[in-house]
Design a protein around this motif. Structure first.
Motif, PDB file in Angstrom:
ATOM      1  N   TYR A 178     -30.415  23.616 -18.002  1.00  0.00           N
ATOM      2  CA  TYR A 178     -29.165  24.290 -17.662  1.00  0.00           C
ATOM      3  C   TYR A 178     -29.442  25.681 -17.081  1.00  0.00           C
ATOM      4  N   ARG A 179     -30.262  26.432 -17.787  1.00  0.00           N
ATOM      5  CA  ARG A 179     -30.562  27.796 -17.341  1.00  0.00           C
ATOM      6  C   ARG A 179     -31.327  27.783 -16.023  1.00  0.00           C
ATOM      7  N   GLN A 180     -32.238  26.850 -15.890  1.00  0.00           N
ATOM      8  CA  GLN A 180     -33.021  26.756 -14.657  1.00  0.00           C
ATOM      9  C   GLN A 180     -32.114  26.480 -13.465  1.00  0.00           C
ATOM     10  N   TYR A 181     -31.162  25.564 -13.638  1.00  0.00           N
ATOM     11  CA  TYR A 181     -30.285  25.187 -12.518  1.00  0.00           C
ATOM     12  C   TYR A 181     -29.347  26.338 -12.136  1.00  0.00           C
ATOM     13  N   PHE A 182     -28.653  26.912 -13.131  1.00  0.00           N
ATOM     14  CA  PHE A 182     -27.627  27.898 -12.785  1.00  0.00           C
ATOM     15  C   PHE A 182     -28.217  29.274 -12.460  1.00  0.00           C
ATOM     16  N   LYS A 185     -29.056  28.709  -8.888  1.00  0.00           N
ATOM     17  CA  LYS A 185     -27.877  28.557  -8.022  1.00  0.00           C
ATOM     18  C   LYS A 185     -27.163  29.882  -7.787  1.00  0.00           C
ATOM     19  N   TYR A 186     -27.023  30.690  -8.850  1.00  0.00           N
ATOM     20  CA  TYR A 186     -26.232  31.912  -8.746  1.00  0.00           C
ATOM     21  C   TYR A 186     -27.095  33.183  -8.741  1.00  0.00           C
ATOM     22  N   HIS A 187     -28.417  33.024  -8.752  1.00  0.00           N
ATOM     23  CA  HIS A 187     -29.344  34.159  -8.662  1.00  0.00           C
ATOM     24  C   HIS A 187     -29.086  35.164  -9.794  1.00  0.00           C
ATOM     25  N   GLN A 191     -30.470  38.477 -18.450  1.00  0.00           N
ATOM     26  CA  GLN A 191     -29.326  39.054 -19.151  1.00  0.00           C
ATOM     27  C   GLN A 191     -28.011  38.492 -18.608  1.00  0.00           C
ATOM     28  N   GLN A 192     -27.913  38.407 -17.294  1.00  0.00           N
ATOM     29  CA  GLN A 192     -26.705  37.831 -16.690  1.00  0.00           C
ATOM     30  C   GLN A 192     -26.539  36.362 -17.079  1.00  0.00           C
ATOM     31  N   MET A 193     -27.662  35.638 -17.150  1.00  0.00           N
ATOM     32  CA  MET A 193     -27.594  34.232 -17.535  1.00  0.00           C
ATOM     33  C   MET A 193     -27.138  34.072 -18.981  1.00  0.00           C
TER      34      MET A 193
END
Length: 378
Positions: A178-182, A185-187, A191-193
């Motif tokens: 999940y973290r790898q994909y988003f 995708k959203y750069h 912390q933002q993730m």
């Protein structure tokens, strides 16, 4: 028009012969060659029903070819339609997302722009493929239900799917995936993730179940075909079945696919999963479902040319136990019947003359010609 010297892929067998179409429909076919001098020589290639696509995100790529680039609607629609036909797809359900995992989804004006392009080009008769609408409803958002209700009466609407891409379940049981994909995708930095992940979990807790029940109820009232999406467990399947889903889109685990079939739902998997040899998300492989008789429909999802490639790959792989007519059914009659389009998807007298002429001389299927309602469009 007569197409001569072809291998006709029928529902249960492949026969050598010829086919005649008249007034947009298949008039007859025969196991003998036609003697008419004007017949088109198919040079021994396969003649298939036109492919039927239930879930492709391809249209959105032409409307937004790069971030923050909005392309003119008529050009985007024309380019998308051309790619569908070049891929042998003569009936396509253009999948448009309602509710987005990042910001609550496209606003109504953006969604309407794409839907208006489909409707306007259909009305003007400039499309070569038959374009219908698939609304993909991302459940964990306050805006999803109002947007859906504003669009649900669109005449072209043929399918609705219920999606929940929140972390830790369904497609994203693995938080690492999940973290790898988003993040990609959203750069997002770490912390933002972390903040994004917490936000999605909060939204899912508040909105997923209320939206699921409300949208499913509207679909039952309007008799719109409903699909689940990324079911991973038997409990997910029971939930999908309870609200009226008849198609199981992309079950992520073998047990979910098995439970879907037990409940009479049609199992739909991605054709790219077949072409690549497995799921890019680490989920169950489509060929494994095919080998166990649990695959009903293929969708090109994000790569239109994969639909025809996957059907021929399945037929050529002894692990699957599928002959060519059975493999072609996954991309023709099965998806057509799943949404009530009984006038297409098979080579039979009186059916729409949506046809694809393809050869495999170089080890892969190559499309030579495509007809839509008896008109040569490629």
């Amino acid at each position: 028009m007569i197409i001569n010297n072809v291998k006709l892929v029928l529902e249960k067998e492949v026969i050598a012969g010829s086919l005649e179409m008249r007034d947009g429909f298949i008039a007859s076919f025969s196991e003998t060659r036609s003697q008419q001098p004007g017949a088109l020589d198919g040079e021994g290639a396969f003649l298939l029903p036109g492919l039927v696509e239930l879930h492709t995100d391809n249209l959105d790529k032409f409307f937004t070819p790069r971030p923050k680039v909005d392309w003119p609607a008529h050009s985007a629609m024309s380019s998308h339609d051309a790619l569908m036909i070049a891929s042998g797809i003569t009936t396509v359900l253009d999948a448009i997302g309602v509710g987005d995992v990042r910001d609550g989804g496209h606003r109504l004006d953006n969604l309407s722009k794409m839907i208006d392009a489909i409707r306007d080009s259909n009305r003007k008769g400039v499309n070569r493929a038959d374009h219908l609408l698939h609304l993909r409803c991302e459940l964990p958002h306050a805006s999803t239900l109002p947007l859906f209700e504003a669009l649900m009466s669109t005449p072209e609407l043929a399918l609705v799917s219920l999606m929940d891409h929140s972390p830790g379940q369904r497609q994203y049981v693995s938080l690492e995936k999940y973290r790898q994909y988003f993040q990609g995708k959203y750069h997002l930095n770490d912390q933002q993730m972390d903040e994004f992940e917490r936000e999605q979990l909060t939204l899912a807790e508040a909105w997923s179940q209320p939206n699921r029940l409300a949208i499913a109820a509207r679909c039952r009232e309007q008799q719109i075909t409903l699909a689940s999406h990324d079911d991973a467990t038997v409990a997910h399947v029971e939930e999908s079945f309870a609200v009226g889903s008849t198609i199981a889109e992309f079950p992520t685990q073998l047990e979910a696919a098995r439970a879907s079939r037990h409940r009479g739902m049609q199992v739909l998997m991605g054709a790219p999963n077949i072409v690549r040899g497995g799921s890019h998300s680490g989920n169950v492989a489509a060929w494994e479902l095919a080998s166990q008789g649990m695959l009903d429909i293929l969708s090109s999802d994000y790569y239109p040319a994969s639909l025809l490639d996957a059907a021929f790959l399945l037929a050529a792989d002894d692990r699957n136990g599928l002959n060519l007519p059975q493999a072609i059914a996954l991309v023709t009659c099965n998806p057509a019947r799943a949404i009530g389009l009984d006038d297409r998807g098979v080579i039979a007298e009186g059916r729409r003359a949506d046809l694809v002429l393809a050869h495999t001389e170089h080890g892969h299927p190559h499309i030579r010609h495509v007809w839509a309602k008896g008109r040569q469009v490629y």
